[in-house]
Motif scaffolding. Structure first.
Motif, PDB file in Angstrom:
ATOM      1  N   GLY A 116     -16.389   5.233   4.884  1.00 41.61           N
ATOM      2  CA  GLY A 116     -15.449   4.262   4.374  1.00 41.61           C
ATOM      3  C   GLY A 116     -14.109   4.898   4.053  1.00 41.61           C
ATOM      4  N   ILE A 117     -13.052   4.083   4.019  1.00 40.68           N
ATOM      5  CA  ILE A 117     -11.720   4.605   3.783  1.00 40.68           C
ATOM      6  C   ILE A 117     -11.595   5.165   2.366  1.00 40.68           C
ATOM      7  CG2 ILE A 117     -10.809   2.384   3.024  1.00 40.68           C
ATOM      8  CD1 ILE A 117      -8.989   5.031   5.158  1.00 40.68           C
ATOM      9  N   GLY A 118     -12.337   4.572   1.393  1.00 44.43           N
ATOM     10  CA  GLY A 118     -12.275   5.045   0.010  1.00 44.43           C
ATOM     11  C   GLY A 118     -12.736   6.482  -0.144  1.00 44.43           C
ATOM     12  N   PRO A 119     -13.973   6.819   0.288  1.00 44.91           N
ATOM     13  CA  PRO A 119     -14.433   8.215   0.192  1.00 44.91           C
ATOM     14  C   PRO A 119     -13.548   9.192   0.948  1.00 44.91           C
ATOM     15  CG  PRO A 119     -16.279   6.748   0.601  1.00 44.91           C
ATOM     16  CD  PRO A 119     -15.054   5.917   0.734  1.00 44.91           C
ATOM     17  N   ILE A 120     -13.028   8.771   2.088  1.00 45.63           N
ATOM     18  CA  ILE A 120     -12.173   9.672   2.872  1.00 45.63           C
ATOM     19  C   ILE A 120     -10.891   9.990   2.109  1.00 45.63           C
ATOM     20  CG2 ILE A 120     -10.760   9.837   4.958  1.00 45.63           C
ATOM     21  CD1 ILE A 120     -12.904   8.324   6.447  1.00 45.63           C
ATOM     22  N   LEU A 121     -10.241   8.961   1.552  1.00 43.73           N
ATOM     23  CA  LEU A 121      -9.007   9.184   0.794  1.00 43.73           C
ATOM     24  C   LEU A 121      -9.265  10.033  -0.454  1.00 43.73           C
ATOM     25  CD1 LEU A 121      -7.290   5.671   1.028  1.00 43.73           C
ATOM     26  CD2 LEU A 121      -6.690   7.772   2.261  1.00 43.73           C
ATOM     27  N   MET A 122     -10.412   9.822  -1.099  1.00 42.89           N
ATOM     28  CA  MET A 122     -10.717  10.598  -2.297  1.00 42.89           C
ATOM     29  C   MET A 122     -10.906  12.070  -1.962  1.00 42.89           C
ATOM     30  SD  MET A 122     -13.855  10.059  -4.998  1.00 42.89           S
ATOM     31  CE  MET A 122     -13.296   8.378  -5.316  1.00 42.89           C
ATOM     32  N   VAL A 123     -11.700  12.358  -0.917  1.00 41.97           N
ATOM     33  CA  VAL A 123     -11.959  13.746  -0.540  1.00 41.97           C
ATOM     34  C   VAL A 123     -10.673  14.430  -0.073  1.00 41.97           C
ATOM     35  CG1 VAL A 123     -13.137  15.213   1.135  1.00 41.97           C
ATOM     36  CG2 VAL A 123     -14.383  13.373  -0.004  1.00 41.97           C
ATOM     37  N   LEU A 124      -9.918  13.765   0.790  1.00 41.80           N
ATOM     38  CA  LEU A 124      -8.686  14.365   1.293  1.00 41.80           C
ATOM     39  C   LEU A 124      -7.648  14.511   0.184  1.00 41.80           C
ATOM     40  CD1 LEU A 124      -8.279  12.658   4.788  1.00 41.80           C
ATOM     41  CD2 LEU A 124      -9.110  14.945   4.276  1.00 41.80           C
ATOM     42  N   GLY A 125      -7.621  13.551  -0.746  1.00 38.77           N
ATOM     43  CA  GLY A 125      -6.683  13.653  -1.854  1.00 38.77           C
ATOM     44  C   GLY A 125      -6.969  14.856  -2.731  1.00 38.77           C
ATOM     45  N   ALA A 180      11.123  23.568 -11.494  1.00 38.95           N
ATOM     46  CA  ALA A 180      11.423  22.507 -10.523  1.00 38.95           C
ATOM     47  C   ALA A 180      11.046  22.934  -9.106  1.00 38.95           C
ATOM     48  CB  ALA A 180      12.902  22.136 -10.589  1.00 38.95           C
ATOM     49  N   LEU A 181      11.333  24.211  -8.789  1.00 42.06           N
ATOM     50  CA  LEU A 181      10.977  24.711  -7.460  1.00 42.06           C
ATOM     51  C   LEU A 181       9.464  24.771  -7.292  1.00 42.06           C
ATOM     52  CD1 LEU A 181      11.852  25.829  -4.750  1.00 42.06           C
ATOM     53  CD2 LEU A 181      11.971  28.118  -5.783  1.00 42.06           C
ATOM     54  N   LYS A 182       8.754  25.177  -8.340  1.00 45.05           N
ATOM     55  CA  LYS A 182       7.290  25.190  -8.274  1.00 45.05           C
ATOM     56  C   LYS A 182       6.741  23.784  -8.023  1.00 45.05           C
ATOM     57  CE  LYS A 182       6.666  29.123 -11.405  1.00 45.05           C
ATOM     58  NZ  LYS A 182       6.091  29.554 -12.708  1.00 45.05           N
ATOM     59  N   ALA A 183       7.298  22.807  -8.743  1.00 44.36           N
ATOM     60  CA  ALA A 183       6.852  21.423  -8.547  1.00 44.36           C
ATOM     61  C   ALA A 183       7.156  20.943  -7.131  1.00 44.36           C
ATOM     62  CB  ALA A 183       7.534  20.515  -9.572  1.00 44.36           C
ATOM     63  N   MET A 184       8.320  21.346  -6.587  1.00 43.72           N
ATOM     64  CA  MET A 184       8.667  20.954  -5.223  1.00 43.72           C
ATOM     65  C   MET A 184       7.704  21.580  -4.210  1.00 43.72           C
ATOM     66  SD  MET A 184      12.188  21.689  -3.140  1.00 43.72           S
ATOM     67  CE  MET A 184      11.740  23.423  -3.005  1.00 43.72           C
ATOM     68  N   ILE A 185       7.379  22.865  -4.402  1.00 48.28           N
ATOM     69  CA  ILE A 185       6.444  23.528  -3.485  1.00 48.28           C
ATOM     70  C   ILE A 185       5.070  22.872  -3.569  1.00 48.28           C
ATOM     71  CG2 ILE A 185       5.255  25.702  -3.017  1.00 48.28           C
ATOM     72  CD1 ILE A 185       7.746  27.168  -3.986  1.00 48.28           C
ATOM     73  N   PHE A 186       4.637  22.547  -4.782  1.00 44.50           N
ATOM     74  CA  PHE A 186       3.334  21.888  -4.954  1.00 44.50           C
ATOM     75  C   PHE A 186       3.313  20.528  -4.244  1.00 44.50           C
ATOM     76  CE2 PHE A 186       0.831  18.760  -7.385  1.00 44.50           C
ATOM     77  CZ  PHE A 186      -0.440  19.271  -7.201  1.00 44.50           C
ATOM     78  N   GLY A 187       4.354  19.738  -4.449  1.00 37.63           N
ATOM     79  CA  GLY A 187       4.414  18.424  -3.800  1.00 37.63           C
ATOM     80  C   GLY A 187       4.480  18.534  -2.282  1.00 37.63           C
ATOM     81  N   LEU A 188       5.276  19.492  -1.786  1.00 42.99           N
ATOM     82  CA  LEU A 188       5.383  19.679  -0.335  1.00 42.99           C
ATOM     83  C   LEU A 188       4.049  20.117   0.256  1.00 42.99           C
ATOM     84  CD1 LEU A 188       7.251  19.719   2.125  1.00 42.99           C
ATOM     85  CD2 LEU A 188       7.800  22.110   1.589  1.00 42.99           C
ATOM     86  N   GLY A 189       3.350  21.023  -0.433  1.00 38.34           N
ATOM     87  CA  GLY A 189       2.052  21.474   0.068  1.00 38.34           C
ATOM     88  C   GLY A 189       1.044  20.347   0.118  1.00 38.34           C
ATOM     89  N   THR A 190       1.061  19.471  -0.882  1.00 39.94           N
ATOM     90  CA  THR A 190       0.144  18.327  -0.899  1.00 39.94           C
ATOM     91  C   THR A 190       0.429  17.378   0.260  1.00 39.94           C
ATOM     92  OG1 THR A 190       0.002  18.486  -3.311  1.00 39.94           O
ATOM     93  CG2 THR A 190      -0.723  16.417  -2.290  1.00 39.94           C
ATOM     94  N   ILE A 191       1.725  17.096   0.464  1.00 37.50           N
ATOM     95  CA  ILE A 191       2.111  16.184   1.552  1.00 37.50           C
ATOM     96  C   ILE A 191       1.766  16.786   2.914  1.00 37.50           C
ATOM     97  CG2 ILE A 191       4.070  15.091   2.698  1.00 37.50           C
ATOM     98  CD1 ILE A 191       5.362  14.827  -0.071  1.00 37.50           C
ATOM     99  N   LEU A 192       2.048  18.073   3.102  1.00 35.14           N
ATOM    100  CA  LEU A 192       1.764  18.711   4.393  1.00 35.14           C
ATOM    101  C   LEU A 192       0.269  18.728   4.696  1.00 35.14           C
ATOM    102  CD1 LEU A 192       4.255  21.721   4.397  1.00 35.14           C
ATOM    103  CD2 LEU A 192       4.406  19.583   5.676  1.00 35.14           C
ATOM    104  N   TYR A 193      -0.548  18.896   3.661  1.00 34.87           N
ATOM    105  CA  TYR A 193      -2.001  18.855   3.897  1.00 34.87           C
ATOM    106  C   TYR A 193      -2.418  17.464   4.380  1.00 34.87           C
ATOM    107  CZ  TYR A 193      -6.969  19.731   3.316  1.00 34.87           C
ATOM    108  OH  TYR A 193      -8.311  19.905   3.552  1.00 34.87           O
ATOM    109  N   GLY A 194      -1.855  16.439   3.744  1.00 34.89           N
ATOM    110  CA  GLY A 194      -2.178  15.078   4.171  1.00 34.89           C
ATOM    111  C   GLY A 194      -1.731  14.813   5.597  1.00 34.89           C
ATOM    112  N   LEU A 195      -0.518  15.281   5.959  1.00 36.20           N
ATOM    113  CA  LEU A 195      -0.044  15.100   7.335  1.00 36.20           C
ATOM    114  C   LEU A 195      -0.902  15.873   8.324  1.00 36.20           C
ATOM    115  CD1 LEU A 195       3.833  15.299   6.791  1.00 36.20           C
ATOM    116  CD2 LEU A 195       2.436  13.256   7.186  1.00 36.20           C
ATOM    117  N   SER A 196      -1.359  17.064   7.925  1.00 33.36           N
ATOM    118  CA  SER A 196      -2.244  17.837   8.800  1.00 33.36           C
ATOM    119  C   SER A 196      -3.554  17.091   9.042  1.00 33.36           C
ATOM    120  CB  SER A 196      -2.510  19.210   8.181  1.00 33.36           C
ATOM    121  OG  SER A 196      -3.392  19.961   8.995  1.00 33.36           O
ATOM    122  N   ALA A 197      -4.098  16.468   7.990  1.00 36.90           N
ATOM    123  CA  ALA A 197      -5.337  15.701   8.148  1.00 36.90           C
ATOM    124  C   ALA A 197      -5.124  14.519   9.088  1.00 36.90           C
ATOM    125  CB  ALA A 197      -5.822  15.214   6.781  1.00 36.90           C
TER     126      ALA A 197
END
Length: 356
Positions: A72-81, A117-134
């Motif tokens: 289901g889409i729910g478990p997939i989004l939870m695991v990938l998130g 601020a830079l740490k937060a930006m790197i964290f957010g970018l890494g999260t987004i890139l992982y989602g795009l990779s998936a």
């Protein structure tokens, strides 16, 4: 890298995309900290390359473990998130550690001060890139699955064509062989040379048909030769009652078509047409190329008092099915009956071996 990115071309494209992302991260570091470009490159490029492989492996195996068609889409989004958040956190920690290493060298071109601020930006970018990779891995997996399904469909279609051809061989009128053997037996006493010739024709005919393969197309010339061999054998039995006419254009001779596509039509013409006429008749075979189309026809005399239209049996149905399988809507079969003539016309794309 395994899975959809296992080929050299895919790997090269994948790394090129991540290197471009590394340049983008370098620009963000330089603009937000005021550090030099060398400082930014020494920080961003190693970070990006390592993260490319880490997210590639992680996202690929998670996508395989949680397929879209089964989960289901729910478990997939939870695991990938969760995986994206953890990956972003680890990437940020690795960046801080790498920058500390460069900073410890105490040289102008390595290291810089990392702000929250830079740490937060790197964290957010890494999260987004992982989602795009998936997402990219899901698309690649579905593409491979669709390609595999298409290949299996093609293989099953070829197997179906082989089965149809084998069935067609078994449908060659058993009476044809029986009558041929009777004719040979009758000729042995009055015309031994004719009996020997007919024996060779029967042997050549069956040798030719057994050597045909459904996935290998034959030329019009080969098909006409097979038809001539069949009619030559039948002519021994029918004698002057069976007359044969062939009108084959030179442009049509090298064109390709499914093997044994004309033989059932000619067999029907002899069996249901000439065989029912006391005075016999003519079987005409014609082929011509009309630009991008190949047009074939088999025509025979029929009893004009016969109410039922010939050609409604298994042979013609087999021809229609094989043309539809090989050419789709481009392959057509048309039946015509006028007075004492019955005609079957085939239309299919004109292709030669060179054009193919």
């Amino acid at each position: 890298m395994q899975g959809p990115l296992s080929t050299r071309r895919s790997m090269t494209l994948y790394l090129m995309v991540w290197l471009m992302l590394g340049l983008v991260l370098t620009g963000l570091v330089v603009s937000s900290t005021g550090a030099g470009w060398i400082n930014g490159l020494l920080f961003a490029l190693p970070m990006t390359v390592v993260y490319a492989f880490a997210t590639g492996f992680s996202a690929y195996y998670l996508c395989r473990a949680y397929p879209l068609s089964q989960k289901g889409i729910g478990p997939i989004l939870m695991v990938l998130g969760v995986a994206a958040l953890v990956s972003g956190l680890l990437w940020t920690a690795a960046g801080v550690a790498l920058n500390s290493l460069w900073w410890s060298l105490e040289v102008e071109w390595a290291g810089f001060a990392i702000s929250p601020a830079l740490k937060a930006m790197i964290f957010g970018l890494g999260t987004i890139l992982y989602g795009l990779s998936a997402v990219a891995h899901y698309l690649a997996i579905e593409f491979d699955r669709a390609r595999l399904a298409e290949r299996r469909e093609l293989e099953s279609k070829l197997m179906a064509q082989e089965a149809e051809l084998r069935m067609l061989r078994t449908q060659i009128d058993p009476h044809f062989l029986f009558n041929s053997l009777n004719s040979i037996s009758a000729l042995t006493s009055v015309n031994p040379a004719g009996a020997r010739e007919m024996t060779l024709k029967v042997a050549n005919f069956f040798r030719h048909t057994l050597g045909l393969e459904a996935h290998t197309k034959a030329t019009v010339d080969d098909e006409v030769k097979l038809v001539r061999d069949f009619l030559a054998i039948e002519k021994v039995r029918f004698g002057s009652r069976l007359r044969v006419e062939c009108d084959i254009d030179d442009d049509a001779r090298p064109c390709l078509l499914p093997p044994m596509i004309l033989q059932p039509l000619v067999e029907n013409a002899v069996k249901h047409g000439i065989g029912n006429l006391t005075g016999g008749g003519v079987v005409s075979v014609a082929a011509r190329r009309d630009a991008s189309l190949l047009r074939l026809s088999v025509e025979n005399d029929v009893d004009e008092d016969m109410p039922a239209a010939p050609g409604t049996g298994i042979g013609l149905a087999n021809v229609q099915q094989r043309l539809a399988t090989a050419y789709g809507h481009e392959g057509r079969v048309v039946q015509l009956r006028r007075d004492n003539k019955y005609r079957v016309e085939l239309t299919l794309p004109a292709q030669t071996t060179r054009e193919q």
